[in-house]
Write an enzyme that holds these catalytic residues in place. Structure first.
Site, short mmCIF file in Angstrom:
data_model
loop_
_atom_site.label_atom_id
_atom_site.label_comp_id
_atom_site.label_asym_id
_atom_site.label_seq_id
_atom_site.Cartn_x
_atom_site.Cartn_y
_atom_site.Cartn_z
N SER A 55 0.92 -1.19 0.05
CA SER A 55 0.10 -0.09 -0.11
C SER A 55 1.01 1.33 0.19
O SER A 55 2.15 1.16 0.27
CB SER A 55 -0.90 -0.06 1.32
OG SER A 55 -1.53 1.08 1.44
N ILE A 57 3.08 4.17 0.34
CA ILE A 57 4.70 4.70 0.19
C ILE A 57 5.50 3.32 -0.13
O ILE A 57 6.36 3.22 -1.02
CB ILE A 57 5.05 5.62 1.04
CG1 ILE A 57 4.37 6.81 1.07
CG2 ILE A 57 6.44 5.69 1.06
CD1 ILE A 57 4.60 7.81 2.65
N SER A 179 8.85 10.20 9.76
CA SER A 179 7.92 11.23 9.44
C SER A 179 8.25 12.84 10.01
O SER A 179 9.04 12.88 10.92
CB SER A 179 6.51 10.72 10.11
OG SER A 179 5.72 11.65 10.37
N TYR A 205 2.67 8.14 17.59
CA TYR A 205 3.15 7.79 16.36
C TYR A 205 4.35 8.66 16.27
O TYR A 205 5.63 8.16 15.73
CB TYR A 205 1.97 8.12 15.43
CG TYR A 205 2.73 8.28 13.73
CD1 TYR A 205 2.48 7.03 13.14
CD2 TYR A 205 2.70 9.53 13.27
CE1 TYR A 205 2.83 7.29 11.75
CE2 TYR A 205 3.29 9.62 12.07
CZ TYR A 205 3.37 8.56 11.04
OH TYR A 205 3.60 8.71 9.89
N LYS A 209 8.39 7.57 15.66
CA LYS A 209 9.19 8.14 14.36
C LYS A 209 10.46 8.91 14.83
O LYS A 209 11.33 8.95 14.00
CB LYS A 209 8.28 8.95 13.38
CG LYS A 209 7.07 8.32 12.96
CD LYS A 209 7.63 7.20 12.03
CE LYS A 209 6.64 6.64 10.94
NZ LYS A 209 6.90 5.67 10.25
#
Ligand SMILES: NC(=O)c1ccc[n+]([C@@H]2O[C@H](COP(=O)([O-])OP(=O)(O)OC[C@H]3O[C@@H](n4cnc5c(N)ncnc54)[C@H](OP(=O)(O)O)[C@@H]3O)[C@@H](O)[C@H]2O)c1
Length: 320
Positions: A55, A57, A179, A205, A209
């Site tokens: 899916s 990237i 990210s 998240y 990252k």
């Protein structure tokens, strides 16, 4: 255009806005300085693993590597989604050497089984792309918070398990898809399972990252000189993951988001560009080194980095 010219004042202002840098217009502006010769470099005889390759990237990364003739191993957690992606990548690239392995990055047992059955004695590249932003606190059977398990502990274990094969490969590379959200976070290991505060998926998240960027530096030291290690951020990319996890952000930015191919561009570039142009341990955005911190308050010390490393070592050793 002089590809080595420093950024203009307008470029610097647009980059500082974030909005006109992370979006598709930022990609197009930065792409004017890309060297077209880099896009011709081929990866035949190389073996690359891409996690979360069915899916967004990850799929675009796998397609980009297949188009450069690498043997690509798609590491996906779902057989049907993985098979569909494999067929599509083979069709679009015209390249038959696309393989599928099923593994869940949040599961140490699944990763150990993957490492045991992988037939390749040498691996040239591993892209840690799999990831998700969850709005609820979930614990894995091992008791780890799911975001941390998927983005930090799983990649740490898989890197450890595959590092002998990465070292055996020629000019190998390890790439983390981090990210820009990590710019908001300082590493803090005090409540990783979120048992002492209300769960905030966006913070969990972004924190994971941040850990990926720190671990990039740590792996770079430990795997040098055989393996070059990089982290990158893709900007804001139109993927099923963003649409599902951040519906309001998605509605607001939709027309300005990057395509998955644009989001994957720097990953594929880091996979192919001559190693001397990619100093190990760095963070990249749109084929350029990017700062690891924008805020003083997010900077960590060496002891934080050491603590993170020891935490990962201990966490992945539990089920050995
Ligand atoms: N899109 C953006 O704007 C953006 C920005 C910054 C960073 N990123 C990062 O880019 C990476 C790819 O995200 P995306 O936007 O392309 O999202 P996506 O379309 O949802 O793709 C995520 C992929 O990761 C897989 N995955 C998630 N958890 C997994 C697990 N436990 N084990 C194995 N595979 C797992 C998913 O598999 P399933 O299909 O089975 O769920 C999917 O293949 C992520 O690391 C994300 O944090 C994205």
């Amino acid at each position: 255009m002089d590809l080595n010219a420093p950024p203009s004042l307008l470029d610097r202002l647009l980059d500082r806005s974030v909005y006109f840098s992370f979006d598709a217009s930022g990609y197009r502006r930065h792409a004017q300085k890309f060297d077209p010769a880099d896009d011709q470099i081929q990866l035949e005889d190389q073996v690359w693993l891409v996690t979360g390759a069915n899916s967004g990237i990850g799929r675009a990364t796998a397609l980009g590597l297949a188009r450069r003739s690498a043997t690509v191993v798609l590491v996906c957690r779902d057989e049907a989604r993985g098979s569909a992606a494999r067929a599509e990548i083979q069709r679009l690239s015209g390249h038959p050497n696309v393989q599928l392995e099923i593994a869940d990055l949040s599961s140490p047992g699944s990763l150990r089984a993957l490492a045991e059955r992988l037939p390749h004695p040498e691996i040239n590249g591993l892209v840690h792309n799999a990831g998700a932003l969850s709005d609820t606190r979930q614990l894995t059977p091992e008791g780890n918070e799911l975001t941390w398990a998927t983005h930090v502990l799983g990649p740490f274990l898989l890197t450890k398990l595959l590092s002998p094969r990465l070292k055996a490969g020629v000019a190998s590379r390890l790439i983390f898809v981090s990210s820009g959200g990590m710019y908001t976070q300082r590493i803090d290991l005090s409540d990783l399972d979120w048992s002492q505060r209300p769960f905030d998926g966006t913070v969990a998240y972004a924190h994971a990252k941040r850990a990926q960027v720190i671990l990039t530096k740590e792996w770079a030291q430990r795997l040098a000189p055989a393996v070059s290690v990089s982290a990158m951020h893709p900007g804001w990319v139109d993927t099923p993951g963003v649409e599902k996890a951040l519906p309001r952000f998605y509605r607001f930015t939709r027309g300005r988001l990057r395509t998955p191919e644009q989001g994957a561009d720097t990953v594929v570039w880091l996979a192919a560009a001559p190693r001397e142009r990619i100093p190990t341990g760095r963070f990249w955005f749109d084929r350029r080194p990017a700062p690891e911190h924008l805020l003083e308050r997010t900077k960590e010390h060496q002891e934080d980095r050491d603590r993170l490393w020891r935490h990962c070592e201990a966490a992945v050793a539990v089920n050995e």
